[in-house]
Design an enzyme around this catalytic site. Structure first.
Site, PDB file in Angstrom:
ATOM      1  N   LYS A 172       0.836  -1.207   0.000  1.00  0.00           N
ATOM      2  CA  LYS A 172       0.000   0.000   0.000  1.00  0.00           C
ATOM      3  C   LYS A 172       0.871   1.257   0.000  1.00  0.00           C
ATOM      4  O   LYS A 172       2.060   1.188   0.352  1.00  0.00           O
ATOM      5  CB  LYS A 172      -0.892  -0.023   1.237  1.00  0.00           C
ATOM      6  CG  LYS A 172      -0.105  -0.089   2.523  1.00  0.00           C
ATOM      7  CD  LYS A 172      -0.988  -0.454   3.715  1.00  0.00           C
ATOM      8  CE  LYS A 172      -0.154  -0.498   4.968  1.00  0.00           C
ATOM      9  NZ  LYS A 172      -0.838  -1.142   6.077  1.00  0.00           N
ATOM     10  N   TYR A 229      14.003  31.815   5.749  1.00  0.00           N
ATOM     11  CA  TYR A 229      12.757  32.520   6.071  1.00  0.00           C
ATOM     12  C   TYR A 229      12.670  32.920   7.541  1.00  0.00           C
ATOM     13  O   TYR A 229      13.118  32.180   8.422  1.00  0.00           O
ATOM     14  CB  TYR A 229      11.557  31.624   5.763  1.00  0.00           C
ATOM     15  CG  TYR A 229      11.254  31.505   4.288  1.00  0.00           C
ATOM     16  CD1 TYR A 229      10.942  32.631   3.526  1.00  0.00           C
ATOM     17  CD2 TYR A 229      11.265  30.266   3.661  1.00  0.00           C
ATOM     18  CE1 TYR A 229      10.654  32.520   2.176  1.00  0.00           C
ATOM     19  CE2 TYR A 229      10.971  30.140   2.315  1.00  0.00           C
ATOM     20  CZ  TYR A 229      10.672  31.273   1.570  1.00  0.00           C
ATOM     21  OH  TYR A 229      10.391  31.158   0.242  1.00  0.00           O
TER      22      TYR A 229
HETATM   23  C1  LIG Z   1      -0.169  -1.990   6.851  1.00  0.00           C
HETATM   24  C2  LIG Z   1      -0.798  -3.217   7.318  1.00  0.00           C
HETATM   25  C3  LIG Z   1      -0.031  -4.363   7.624  1.00  0.00           C
HETATM   26  C4  LIG Z   1       1.466  -4.370   7.627  1.00  0.00           C
HETATM   27  O1  LIG Z   1       1.958  -3.877   8.833  1.00  0.00           O
HETATM   28  P1  LIG Z   1       3.539  -3.789   9.120  1.00  0.00           P
HETATM   29  O2  LIG Z   1       3.650  -3.385  10.520  1.00  0.00           O
HETATM   30  O3  LIG Z   1       4.043  -2.775   8.173  1.00  0.00           O
HETATM   31  O4  LIG Z   1       4.074  -5.135   8.836  1.00  0.00           O
HETATM   32  C5  LIG Z   1      -0.684  -5.524   7.940  1.00  0.00           C
HETATM   33  N1  LIG Z   1      -2.036  -5.575   7.968  1.00  0.00           N
HETATM   34  C6  LIG Z   1      -2.805  -4.496   7.706  1.00  0.00           C
HETATM   35  C7  LIG Z   1      -4.269  -4.620   7.789  1.00  0.00           C
HETATM   36  C8  LIG Z   1      -2.209  -3.285   7.385  1.00  0.00           C
HETATM   37  O5  LIG Z   1      -2.977  -2.214   7.151  1.00  0.00           O
END
Ligand SMILES: *Cc1c(COP(=O)(O)O)cnc(C)c1O
Length: 819
Positions: free
Chosen positions: A489, A714
Site C-alpha cells: 500500500k 525565512y
Molecule cells: C499496513 C498493514 C499491515 C502491515 O503492517 P507492518 O507493521 O508494516 O508489517 C498488515 N495488515 C494491515 C491490515 C495493514 O494495514
C-alpha cells in the site's frame, strides 16, 4: 577453448556419488543453482541446494525449462523423471564446492583472492582494469563471493586464463576454510575490517582470524597493519608480505592525501623514494580502495611510475544495474558498465521479471569474451534473447551485424555508439522496457542518458537485493506452508509500485495488498497477476475493482450488501476477505455482528470468502503483550464462529511484520508482511538480520559564507552568531523533508560528516551548516542511508519510520538497483 566441458559421468566420478544416468555422455558446461536463470539447459547441471527454500522444490520448474541434469540429496525425484541424469549426494553445496575445487586444480594460473568487510568488489574490478593489459583475466561476476558464488566463479576458469581475481565473503565462522580450498590463491588481499556485530561475528578479532584463513597457503599477503592491530604478527599468512598504511614501517607509507578538483592526489614513501599518483576519485571509500590497488601493483613488481599512470586511468565501477523511468513511458534498465555473458544473463533475467510492458528491447554492444569463438558466443546470446522473450535487439559494434541471422527477434544494427546517437530521432522507443548493456568502451552511459527522464538531483535509491534478503529473512521465520501477503500500500511504503510488485511476484509471495482500488488497478495495468486484496474498497470503484479482478476487504454488512449488488448477474465465487475487529477499533466486524454476517453468507454463491483476518495493534511492544494475546484469542474465537456458519474454511491471518518475528503462534495460514520488507521491524533488536533497502540522496547546489550575526532562511530563523559556511541542498518539505527537521533538528551526511540543518526548511530547498568542512557545489548530501538511518530521522522529529518513508513525495525520482 570453451566453457569447461565434462561429461556427466566424469562429474559423478569426481563427486564419488551414486548416480542414475539416462545418458552418460551428456556434456555439462554450466552449473546452476536457480532454475530461473538458465543459459543452455541441455548442458546445465542443476544443484538442488537447500538454503531458505529447498532447491528440490524447483526441480519440476527446471525440468519444464528442459534441464535434464541434477545433483540432489532426495532420492525420490529419480523415479519421477526417468529421462534425467541424477547424481545423488549427501550435501549438494559440498558437491558444488568440491567440483569447483577439482576444476580449478586442473589449471595453473595465478590467483588473487580478496576479502574484507568493504570494498571487495570495487578492488576486484579495479584490479581487473589495471591488469587487463597484461593478463587474460577471469574474475568473479558481480559480487559473487559466497559459499555458492565462489564455486560458480571458479568454475568459469579455462585454459586461456592467466590470472584469476576472486572475492570471498563470509557470514559465519567456519566458512573461510572452504573458500580457501575452492580458490587456493597464491596472492591474498585484505581490504579492511569493519565493526563485527553487523556481520554475524562475536568480535572483530574472531572475524579477522576467520577471514585470514583464506590466505593460509598464499605466498604473498597485502594488507594494512591498521586492520590487524593487536594480532600476533608472526601468525599472519603469506611468506611475503606487503603493507600499506600512513604509519612508519609500511612498505607503502601514505604521507599525504589531498583533494584536487574531483580527483585525489596521493603521496607516499616507497623503497625510500617519494612517489605519487592522481586518483580520479575523491570519496573516502574510493581512496582506500585506490591505495589497496596501488599497493597491489607495487607488490606485483610494477614500477612506481607505471603504477601511478595506470591508477590515473581508473574508471567508475557499478556492479548493480539500475531500473528507472524513461522517455515515452519506457522503463530503462541501465547496465552500461559491463558486458560479459554471465552478467548479460543476469540482466536479461531482470528484464524478464518486468511485466509492465509486453515489449522488451535490448541495446547491446559487442561482447569480448576471453577464449570464446564469436559464432559460439552470439549463438548463445541469440538463444538467451529468445528464451527471455526479447522483442527487439539493437546491436552496436562493427562485427555484430554479421551474426544477424542468428537472432529470431526484430533486429537493428549500428556501427558504433555515435551512429546510434545520430539516428536516435528516427528510432521508436515507447511503452517498452529497454535493457542498455554494453562493454565499457562503447560508452553506453550516453545512450541511457538519452533514454532516461531527466533526474533532478534528489533521488530515492531502492536496493532490490536487500529487499529480497529481507523477504527471505521472514520466510525463514515462518513455518513451511504458510502463505505470505506482501503489503504494498501507499506505493509500497513510498518505495515504488510495479517495480516492487514485479520483484515480489518473481519471488513468489502469495498475495499482495493495497489500500485503494486505484493502487490495485495500476498494478494490474503493469502486468501484475498475483491476487491483490484491496483494504479500503470505495463503493464508487467497485466496477473497476471487479473488472481488474481485485479482491475487496469486507468490513461491514453495508459494504457487503453493496458489493453483492455491484457484482454482475451470474457471478459466482468472487473472492473477498472478511475483516474482524479484534481490538484495533478501526474497520471490521464486531463479535456481535458475526451471527448476522454468517446468515447473509450462508448459501450465498456469488462470493467466496478467501480469507478472514484481523490486525494486531501492538505486536512489537512487550508492554502490550497481554493485549496481543487477547487479540489473537478473540480473533480465533470469532473466526471459528464464522467458519461454522460458512461451512468451509478460508485462510486465517492476523500477523503483521512484528507478529511474524515476535508471535510465532500468530502465523496461522498466512502472514501480512509490511515494513519488514523495507528493513524495519520494531520487534527486533535494532532491526538485526534486516538490510537497509532505501537511501535518500540530494545534491549541494551552492556553498556560501555567512558573516558574523547574519541569519539564514525565512523569518531569519537560522542565526549564525559567529558566522560560518552553509550549503544549500535540493530537497524541501514538498519532497517530504518536513519543516520539523529545520533549525538543527535534522542532520544530513556530507562527505562522511553529519551536519545540521540551519534555518527553516523551504519548499524545495534546505540549508545545512557546513562550517569548517571542505565542501563544494555538486557534492552529495545523504538524507538517510545505512549509517544515518530512517530510525534516527524518525526519532529526531518524534515519529515512526512508516511516516518518514511514505512522506517522500512522488516528485523524488526512484532508482532501483539490482545485482
Ligand atoms: C499496513 C498493514 C499491515 C502491515 O503492517 P507492518 O507493521 O508494516 O508489517 C498488515 N495488515 C494491515 C491490515 C495493514 O494495514
Amino acid at each position: 577453448m570453451q566453457n569447461p566441458i565434462y561429461t556427466i559421468s566424469t562429474i559423478a566420478k569426481i563427486l564419488q556419488a551414486d548416480v542414475k544416468l539416462a545418458n552418460e555422455q551428456t556434456i555439462i558446461q554450466y552449473l546452476i543453482v536457480d532454475s530461473r536463470s538458465v543459459l543452455v539447459p541441455e548442458n546445465s547441471l542443476f544443484f538442488a541446494l537447500s538454503s531458505h527454500r529447498n532447491g528440490h522444490e524447483f526441480i519440476g520448474d527446471a525440468y519444464h525449462k528442459q534441464i535434464r541434469n541434477f545433483v540432489i540429496t532426495e532420492e525420490k525425484y529419480i523415479a519421477l523423471y526417468p529421462d534425467c541424469n541424477f547424481i545423488l549426494v549427501e550435501d549438494s553445496l559440498n558437491a558444488l564446492q568440491k567440483l569447483a575445487t577439482e576444476h580449478q586444480q586442473r589449471f595453473n594460473l595465478q590467483k588473487i583472492a580478496i576479502t574484507g568487510s568493504n570494498g571487495k568488489t570495487m578492488v576486484k574490478e579495479w584490479l581487473y582494469q589495471l591488469l587487463a593489459a597484461d593478463f587474460n583475466i577471469i574474475r568473479s561476476p558481480k559480487s559473487y563471493n559466497s559459499q555458492i558464488g565462489v564455486p560458480l566463479s571458479v568454475w568459469q576458469i579455462n585454459a586461456d586464463h592467466t590470472l584469476g581475481i576472486f572475492e570471498a565473503g563470509i557470514s559465519a565462522a567456519g566458512e573461510m576454510d572452504t573458500l580457501a580450498e575452492v580458490i587456493q590463491p597464491q596472492i591474498g588481499i585484505l581490504t579492511n575490517i569493519g565493526e563485527a556485530h553487523a556481520e554475524g561475528f562475536a568480535s572483530k578479532d574472531e572475524k579477522l582470524v576467520e577471514k585470514l584463513k583464506l590466505f593460509k597457503e598464499s605466498e604473498l599477503f597485502i594488507y594494512s597493519p591498521d586492520y590487524v592491530y593487536g594480532q600476533d604478527l608472526s601468525a599472519l599468512p603469506g611468506q611475503k608480505k606487503f603493507t600499506w598504511s600512513s604509519t612508519q614501517g609500511a612498505d607503502l607509507r601514505i604521507i599525504a592525501i589531498a583533494p584536487v578538483d574531483g580527483n585525489c592526489h596521493l603521496q607516499a614513501i616507497y623503497q625510500n623514494q617519494e612517489i605519487d599518483c592522481l586518483l580520479p576519485f575523491k570519496d573516502k571509500a574510493s581512496i582506500e580502495n585506490g591505495i589497496i590497488c596501488w599497493a597491489t601493483l607495487l607488490a606485483l613488481g610494477y614500477s612506481a611510475a607505471e603504477a601511478g599512470l595506470r591508477l590515473g586511468r581508473l574508471s567508475q565501477v557499478s556492479m548493480r544495474l539500475e531500473l528507472k523511468n524513461g522517455i515515452n513511458q519506457c522503463s530503462i534498465i541501465d547496465d552500461s558498465y559491463s558486458a560479459d555473458i554471465s552478467s548479460l544473463a543476469i540482466a536479461l533475467d531482470f528484464l524478464n521479471q518486468q511485466n509492465q510492458h509486453p515489449k522488451k528491447t535490448v541495446i547491446l554492444s559487442e561482447l569480448f569474451e576471453t577464449g570464446k569463438d564469436d559464432q559460439v558466443l552470439y549463438t548463445e546470446i541469440a538463444d538467451l534473447l529468445a528464451q527471455k522473450k526479447v522483442s527487439r535487439l539493437i546491436g552496436i559494434g562493427a562485427h555484430l551485424a554479421q551474426y544477424a541471422a542468428l537472432f529470431k527477434c526484430e533486429t537493428l544494427f549500428f556501427e558504433d555508439t555515435d551512429a546510434f546517437i545520430s539516428d536516435f530521432a528516427n528510432l521508436q522507443f515507447s511503452h517498452e522496457t529497454i535493457l542498455v548493456k554494453g562493454a565499457r568502451r562503447f560508452e553506453f552511459g550516453r545512450i541511457s542518458k538519452m533514454l532516461t527522464q531527466k533526474i533532478h538531483d534528489t533521488v530515492l535509491e531502492i536496493d532490490l537485493n536487500a529487499m529480497v534478503s529481507n523477504l527471505q529473512f521472514y520466510r525463514s521465520k515462518i513455518k513451511p506452508g504458510i502463505k505470505i501477503m506482501a503489503m504494498v500500500k501507499a506505493f509500497s511504503y513510498g518505495s515504488g509500485s510495479f517495480e516492487i510488485a514485479n520483484l515480489l511476484q518473481f519471488h513468489k509471495v502469495d498475495y499482495l495488498a493495497v489500500a485503494y482500488a486505484d493502487e490495485g488497478i495500476a498494478l494490474r495495468k503493469a502486468g501484475i497477476t498475483l491476487p491483490i486484496m484491496v483494504m479500503s474498497p470505495e463503493e464508487s470503484a467497485f466496477e473497476a475493482l471487479i473488472k481488474h479482478h481485485l479482491e475487496p476487504e469486507i468490513y461491514s454488512l453495508e459494504i457487503l450488501n453493496s458489493f453483492l449488488k455491484a457484482l454482475p448477474e451470474g457471478t459466482s465465487n468472487y473472492p473477498v476477505h472478511l475483516k474482524i475487529d479484534s481490538g484495533m477499533h478501526r474497520l471490521g466486524f464486531d463479535d456481535a455482528e458475526i451471527a448476522n454476517l454468517s446468515s447473509v453468507l450462508k448459501n450465498n454463491h456469488q462470493i467466496n470468502v478467501q480469507s478472514v483476518f484481523s490486525h494486531l495493534v501492538a505486536s512489537a511492544e512487550a508492554e502490550h503483550d497481554g493485549f496481543t494475546r487477547h487479540q489473537i484469542d478473540t480473533f480465533k474465537v470469532a473466526a471459528e464462529k464464522l467458519i461454522d456458519g460458512l461451512g468451509y474454511k478460508p485462510l486465517l491471518h492476523i500477523a503483521n511484520t512484528s507478529g511474524i518475528s515476535r508471535w510465532p503462534d500468530s502465523q496461522m495460514d498466512m502472514v501480512r508482511l509490511g515494513i519488514g520488507l523495507y528493513g524495519f521491524d520494531a520487534g527486533l533488536n535494532h532491526n538485526q538480520g534486516l538490510q537497509t533497502v532505501i537511501v535518500l540522496k540530494t545534491t549541494i547546489t551552492q556553498v556560501k559564507t555567512v558573516g558574523v550575526g547574519e541569519s539564514v532562511g525565512y523569518s531569519r530563523k537560522g542565526v549564525m552568531p559567529n558566522g560560518g559556511k552553509i550549503a544549500t541542498v535540493k530537497i524541501g518539505y514538498a519532497d517530504g523533508y518536513g519543516r520539523a527537521f529545520g533549525n538543527g533538528t535534522g542532520k544530513m551526511l556530507v562527505n562522511g560528516q553529519l551536519v545540521p540543518t540551519i534555518g527553516s526548511i523551504c519548499m524545495d530547498m534546505t540549508m545545512l551548516d557546513v562550517t569548517g568542512l571542505e565542501v563544494s557545489a555538486g557534492d552529495e548530501a545523504i538524507v538517510f542511508n545505512k549509517e544515518h538511518t530512517i530510525m534516527q530521522l524518525a526519532e529526531d522529529i518524534n515519529t515512526i519510520p512508516y511516516e518518514i518513508l511514505t512522506n517522500i513525495s512522488q516528485r523524488v525520482k526512484r532508482i532501483y538497483f539490482y545485482e
